[in-house]
Design a protein around this motif. Structure first.
Motif, mmCIF file in Angstrom:
data_model
loop_
_atom_site.group_PDB
_atom_site.id
_atom_site.type_symbol
_atom_site.label_atom_id
_atom_site.label_comp_id
_atom_site.label_asym_id
_atom_site.label_seq_id
_atom_site.Cartn_x
_atom_site.Cartn_y
_atom_site.Cartn_z
ATOM 1 N N THR A 126 92.474 -2.373 -2.152
ATOM 2 C CA THR A 126 91.377 -2.210 -1.186
ATOM 3 C C THR A 126 91.718 -2.938 0.113
ATOM 4 O O THR A 126 91.107 -3.954 0.454
ATOM 5 N N ILE A 169 86.367 -0.337 5.525
ATOM 6 C CA ILE A 169 85.286 0.624 5.265
ATOM 7 C C ILE A 169 85.782 1.751 4.365
ATOM 8 O O ILE A 169 85.105 2.143 3.403
ATOM 9 N N ASP A 170 86.985 2.259 4.639
ATOM 10 C CA ASP A 170 87.547 3.310 3.783
ATOM 11 C C ASP A 170 87.720 2.807 2.358
ATOM 12 O O ASP A 170 87.414 3.521 1.390
ATOM 13 N N ARG A 173 84.248 2.473 0.658
ATOM 14 C CA ARG A 173 83.641 3.782 0.394
ATOM 15 C C ARG A 173 84.358 4.517 -0.724
ATOM 16 O O ARG A 173 83.728 5.086 -1.627
ATOM 17 N N ASP A 174 85.695 4.512 -0.691
ATOM 18 C CA ASP A 174 86.471 5.358 -1.595
ATOM 19 C C ASP A 174 86.741 4.720 -2.953
ATOM 20 O O ASP A 174 86.910 5.428 -3.953
ATOM 21 N N LEU A 177 82.341 1.962 -3.814
ATOM 22 C CA LEU A 177 81.026 2.599 -3.905
ATOM 23 C C LEU A 177 81.016 3.790 -4.850
ATOM 24 O O LEU A 177 79.950 4.318 -5.172
ATOM 25 N N THR A 178 82.196 4.197 -5.325
ATOM 26 C CA THR A 178 82.296 5.257 -6.334
ATOM 27 C C THR A 178 82.089 4.716 -7.746
ATOM 28 O O THR A 178 81.980 5.504 -8.700
ATOM 29 N N ALA A 199 75.559 0.031 -1.720
ATOM 30 C CA ALA A 199 75.929 1.397 -1.337
ATOM 31 C C ALA A 199 75.046 2.012 -0.251
ATOM 32 O O ALA A 199 75.558 2.688 0.650
ATOM 33 N N LEU A 202 76.116 1.566 3.768
ATOM 34 C CA LEU A 202 77.420 1.901 4.335
ATOM 35 C C LEU A 202 77.318 2.335 5.791
ATOM 36 O O LEU A 202 78.077 1.869 6.648
ATOM 37 N N ALA A 203 76.363 3.205 6.097
ATOM 38 C CA ALA A 203 76.226 3.696 7.474
ATOM 39 C C ALA A 203 75.898 2.555 8.441
ATOM 40 O O ALA A 203 76.389 2.527 9.579
ATOM 41 N N TRP A 205 76.826 -0.571 8.140
ATOM 42 C CA TRP A 205 78.045 -1.363 8.360
ATOM 43 C C TRP A 205 78.942 -0.676 9.381
ATOM 44 O O TRP A 205 79.528 -1.328 10.241
ATOM 45 N N ILE A 206 79.057 0.642 9.255
ATOM 46 C CA ILE A 206 79.908 1.387 10.194
ATOM 47 C C ILE A 206 79.361 1.253 11.607
ATOM 48 O O ILE A 206 80.105 1.005 12.564
#
Length: 210
Positions: A126, A169-170, A173-174, A177-178, A199, A202-203, A205-206
């Motif tokens: 990560t 962030i990627d 998310r990938d 959060l899965t 989860a 996420l938006a 944080w971005i």
């Protein structure tokens, strides 16, 4: 038959990077049973970590990343216990800033599984907080050890050398959060959270990172 448990030890010291030094408290996670264990992030105080092992065989010292506050006690703990130090190779440049004369003993790679006390922990690469940052997912314990990748309230810091906000962030998310929402997130500093609690943000944080 003893069951696998997670013990938390909090140690105190300093974090240094890019010419600055800060006082920090770190979570040292010990995963195992009454006979064997692994340590996740040997921070600051090898003697305290060894004492917390209480005579158990230490199978590995796992580094979630190579910032000095997470690895400063690793060589001393390895010398005391004979356990190997494991690190993702992308963090070797950071490792060498703290331990130029002592290399890790083995590599962590994405998808690799470590087993202790019959419990599997899968390595998730990560990057973002550091190039070789990893998390360790233990489905049987309903937990993921995230180092400084994900905290209660958001991602780890990305304002210093070797870090990158879009990358963290990627990674979150990938690869985090899965995971099942009830998964407990055990962090490198501070209190735990859950995937389900983090989860939905996420938006946010971005947006905050732009």
């Amino acid at each position: 038959m003893t069951t696998t448990r997670v013990d938390r030890l909090v140690t105190a010291g300093t974090f240094s990077l890019d010419g600055g030094t800060w006082d920090v408290e770190n979570n040292v996670w010990i995963v195992g049973d009454d006979t064997e264990a692994i340590v996740i992030d040997a921070a600051h105080d090898a003697a305290a970590i060894e004492a917390a092992l209480a005579g158990r065989t230490l199978r590995a010292i796992v580094c979630t990343h190579a910032h000095n506050d997470h690895i400063d006690a690793a060589p001393a703990l390895a010398a005391a216990t004979g356990a190997p130090i494991l690190l993702h190779p992308d963090d070797l440049p950071l490792w060498k800033q703290t331990h130029p004369d002592r290399a890790p003993d083995g590599e962590l790679t994405h998808g690799h599984t470590l087993t202790v006390a019959g419990t599997d922990l899968t390595v998730l690469h990560t990057p973002g907080h550091a190039p070789g940052a990893v998390c360790l997912h233990a489905p049987a314990l309903n937990t993921v050890f995230t180092g400084d990748t994900l905290f209660r309230g958001g991602p780890g810091a990305t304002g210093r050398s070797f870090s990158h906000f879009p990358t963290i962030i990627d990674s979150i998310r990938d690869r985090l959060l899965t995971l099942p929402p009830e998964t407990v997130v055990r962090t490198g500093h501070g209190d735990p959270t859950t995937i389900g609690d983090e989860a939905p943000h996420l938006a946010e944080w971005i947006d905050r990172g732009h």
